[in-house]
Design an enzyme around this catalytic site. Structure first.
Site, PDB file in Angstrom:
ATOM      1  N   ASP A 105      49.119 -25.524  72.250  1.00 22.24           N
ATOM      2  CA  ASP A 105      49.018 -25.553  70.796  1.00 22.24           C
ATOM      3  C   ASP A 105      47.586 -25.878  70.376  1.00 22.24           C
ATOM      4  O   ASP A 105      46.818 -26.471  71.129  1.00 22.24           O
ATOM      5  CB  ASP A 105      50.002 -26.548  70.195  1.00 22.24           C
ATOM      6  CG  ASP A 105      49.720 -27.999  70.572  1.00 22.24           C
ATOM      7  OD1 ASP A 105      49.323 -28.246  71.730  1.00 22.24           O
ATOM      8  OD2 ASP A 105      49.890 -28.878  69.711  1.00 22.24           O
ATOM      9  N   GLU A 149      50.764 -31.111  71.683  1.00 20.73           N
ATOM     10  CA  GLU A 149      49.778 -32.181  71.879  1.00 20.73           C
ATOM     11  C   GLU A 149      49.044 -32.501  70.584  1.00 20.73           C
ATOM     12  O   GLU A 149      48.758 -33.667  70.291  1.00 20.73           O
ATOM     13  CB  GLU A 149      48.786 -31.763  72.972  1.00 20.73           C
ATOM     14  CG  GLU A 149      47.917 -32.914  73.486  1.00 20.73           C
ATOM     15  CD  GLU A 149      46.655 -33.143  72.664  1.00 20.73           C
ATOM     16  OE1 GLU A 149      46.045 -34.221  72.802  1.00 20.73           O
ATOM     17  OE2 GLU A 149      46.270 -32.249  71.882  1.00 20.73           O
ATOM     18  N   GLU A 150      48.734 -31.474  69.803  1.00 19.21           N
ATOM     19  CA  GLU A 150      48.002 -31.697  68.554  1.00 19.21           C
ATOM     20  C   GLU A 150      48.863 -32.357  67.478  1.00 19.21           C
ATOM     21  O   GLU A 150      48.360 -32.739  66.424  1.00 19.21           O
ATOM     22  CB  GLU A 150      47.440 -30.369  68.021  1.00 19.21           C
ATOM     23  CG  GLU A 150      46.520 -29.633  68.974  1.00 19.21           C
ATOM     24  CD  GLU A 150      45.198 -30.345  69.244  1.00 19.21           C
ATOM     25  OE1 GLU A 150      45.032 -31.493  68.773  1.00 19.21           O
ATOM     26  OE2 GLU A 150      44.350 -29.759  69.920  1.00 19.21           O
ATOM     27  N   HIS A 169      38.625 -29.295  67.082  1.00 21.55           N
ATOM     28  CA  HIS A 169      39.230 -29.764  65.830  1.00 21.55           C
ATOM     29  C   HIS A 169      38.379 -29.441  64.609  1.00 21.55           C
ATOM     30  O   HIS A 169      38.754 -29.802  63.493  1.00 21.55           O
ATOM     31  CB  HIS A 169      39.510 -31.278  65.852  1.00 21.55           C
ATOM     32  CG  HIS A 169      40.563 -31.688  66.819  1.00 21.55           C
ATOM     33  ND1 HIS A 169      41.341 -32.818  66.641  1.00 21.55           N
ATOM     34  CD2 HIS A 169      40.993 -31.145  67.991  1.00 21.55           C
ATOM     35  CE1 HIS A 169      42.184 -32.940  67.647  1.00 21.55           C
ATOM     36  NE2 HIS A 169      41.983 -31.936  68.485  1.00 21.55           N
ATOM     37  N   HIS A 228      47.486 -27.951  77.264  1.00 17.45           N
ATOM     38  CA  HIS A 228      48.400 -27.715  76.143  1.00 17.45           C
ATOM     39  C   HIS A 228      48.051 -26.389  75.484  1.00 17.45           C
ATOM     40  O   HIS A 228      46.885 -25.993  75.428  1.00 17.45           O
ATOM     41  CB  HIS A 228      48.404 -28.870  75.139  1.00 17.45           C
ATOM     42  CG  HIS A 228      47.100 -29.122  74.439  1.00 17.45           C
ATOM     43  ND1 HIS A 228      46.735 -28.468  73.277  1.00 17.45           N
ATOM     44  CD2 HIS A 228      46.073 -29.969  74.729  1.00 17.45           C
ATOM     45  CE1 HIS A 228      45.552 -28.907  72.875  1.00 17.45           C
ATOM     46  NE2 HIS A 228      45.123 -29.804  73.747  1.00 17.45           N
ATOM     47  N   ASP A 263      39.808 -26.304  73.184  1.00 14.61           N
ATOM     48  CA  ASP A 263      40.903 -27.268  73.111  1.00 14.61           C
ATOM     49  C   ASP A 263      42.203 -26.554  72.758  1.00 14.61           C
ATOM     50  O   ASP A 263      42.515 -26.398  71.594  1.00 14.61           O
ATOM     51  CB  ASP A 263      40.554 -28.318  72.054  1.00 14.61           C
ATOM     52  CG  ASP A 263      41.569 -29.440  71.963  1.00 14.61           C
ATOM     53  OD1 ASP A 263      42.336 -29.635  72.928  1.00 14.61           O
ATOM     54  OD2 ASP A 263      41.601 -30.111  70.918  1.00 14.61           O
TER      55      ASP A 263
END
Length: 455
Positions: free
Chosen positions: A98, A160-161, A428, A96, A129
């Site tokens: 994003d 995705e996030e 994150h 992903h 990520d």
């Protein structure tokens, strides 16, 4: 097609290494924060950049906008393919583009949107990520070049996030672009930067809101306190009834499993304590391996509680309260089954005859890999060849809802969950980073895997 030797693939990755790192640095600089608007221009630019990088390694890639279930515009997605032989196996590569927001750049040691190398790690939001996943796919395809022996399809997601709200409509609109024999999801991580892993399982999740009522209206705690317990205390009793003296969940119908494919190495308690920041005197709840407790056994967390704040509190008995429970389910249990079992248990165990009602929330299915699949064995072999050490499989206590959805829609595909992260990645969180030696070995691993799958 002849199998390429590990040394040849490693040499090609070494030759291409600066380009791979440059792709990752440029991706970090794009600030592809989906929380700032999945349909926004910055997310479209991010998708266009990724599509361009995929085209440079031979994939016929394009940007397409998805739509949400209600028909409103959705994320900017990247899809593409490279077909080398209609009779060859087809592999879908997922990542992903994003990334998570950066609420407070001041807590970072570097500029979060400038890739910065320190002691063999590249720091920046999205470095691991999932810019790392994009870099892995790009590097592996470049390394194989004209020796690619499988058909490749690519899906680089743009939300995705944000929970992938338009994921299912997009797949349904592009089934041909997703249909594959093997799906490689490069959005997880390794045991460490030096020890590779396949992710063997993901827990599912479900939510319920529980309301406990004892009175029609508040009453004075001095006048009625004693025989009448307040709703918050009754709720605490109800929550506690879910556990035995060891801290194991004892709700009939909520199932537990052992680690998928067997447990090769348990988690280190000292590391878990340090990483989580728990107080020194806390005794870990539950029994069995720490890995099973965090990967494959169910867990319940109170994630919301309606109670009067301490500031401004006064002497009344609370008549009613509501709390929200998040239940992480064993990988193979249907979440709606566990949700009903938990709700039934709480209603049946209402303390002192209080009135308990339950409102059902959303469900997300867990996932477990097939440890005996040919693709699984190929992946483990590729990891050991690339890293020089035997892999240690691991589960994840969290959920990635789109993986079981992919498995549901394409039940004959073998799903492999790999990824660029390691325990120091801080995905994150502030100071997100990726191990550059680990990334290089991950690129080599995927190239070797694609080479083996050509058989």
């Amino acid at each position: 097609m002849a199998q390429l030797e590990t040394g040849v693939i490693r040499a090609r990755v070494e030759e291409d290494w600066q380009r791979i790192v440059d792709v990752l640095n440029r991706k970090i600089a794009l600030q592809s924060i989906s929380a700032h608007g999945i349909t926004a221009e910055h997310m479209k630019r991010s998708a266009q950049f990724v599509a361009e990088q995929m085209r440079e390694v031979g994939v016929d890639a394009k940007v397409a906008q998805s739509h949400n279930p209600d028909g409103t515009p959705g994320a900017w997605e990247v899809i593409g393919s490279r077909i080398v032989d209609p009779e060859a196996p087809t592999i879908l590569l997922y990542a992903h583009h994003d990334v998570q927001p950066v609420p407070d750049p001041s807590v970072w040691n570097t500029d979060p949107f400038v890739g910065t190398e320190i002691d063999g790690r590249l720091y920046g939001r999205g470095a691991a990520d999932d810019g790392g996943g994009i870099a892995i796919h790009s590097g592996a395809l470049k390394a194989l070049g004209d020796d690619l022996g499988v058909n490749v399809k690519v899906f680089i997601e743009g939300e995705e996030e944000m929970g992938s709200p338009s994921f299912i409509p997009f797949i349904e609109d592009h089934r041909d672009e997703f249909d594959a024999d093997v799906i490689i999801v490069a959005d997880s991580g390794n045991w460490s930067a030096d020890i590779p892993s396949l992710t063997t399982s993901l827990r599912g999740n479900t939510d319920i809101d529980v309301t406990v009522k004892v009175l029609d209206h508040p009453v004075h705690s001095g006048q009625y306190g004693g025989p009448i317990l307040d709703a918050n205390t009754l709720a605490a009793m109800l929550i506690a009834s879910m556990y035995d003296e060891n801290g194991d969940l004892v709700v009939p119908g909520v199932k537990a499993e052992e680690p998928i494919g067997g447990l090769q190495r348990d988690l280190d308690e000292a590391t878990v304590r340090e990483d989580s920041g728990m107080v020194s005197g806390y005794r870990l709840a539950g029994t069995g391996s720490l890995a099973s407790r965090m990967w494959t056994k169910p867990s319940v967390t109170v994630i919301g509680f309606d109670a009067h704040p301490v500031e401004g509190s006064f002497n009344v008995i609370s008549p009613e309260t509501t709390f929200r429970l998040s239940l992480r389910t064993a990988p193979n249990q249907r979440p709606e089954e566990a949700q009903k079992a938990l709700a039934d248990f709480l209603v049946e165990h209402a303390p002192f005859g209080a009135e308990v009602s339950v409102k059902y929330g959303e469900n997300g299915m867990g996932w477990a890999m097939d440890p005996n699949a040919v693709a699984t064995k190929d992946a483990l072999e590729a990891m050991e060849e690339a890293f020089g050490v035997a892999p240690i499989n691991k589960g994840e206590g969290g959920s990635i809802p789109f993986i079981p959805e992919l498995q549901r829609i394409f039940p004959n595909a073998q799903v492999l969950v790999t990824g660029p992260e390691d325990p120091k990645a801080n995905a994150h969180s502030p100071n997100e980073s990726i191990s550059l030696p680990g990334l290089k070995n991950n690129v080599i691993t995927e190239a070797l895997l694609l080479n083996k799958l050509a058989k």
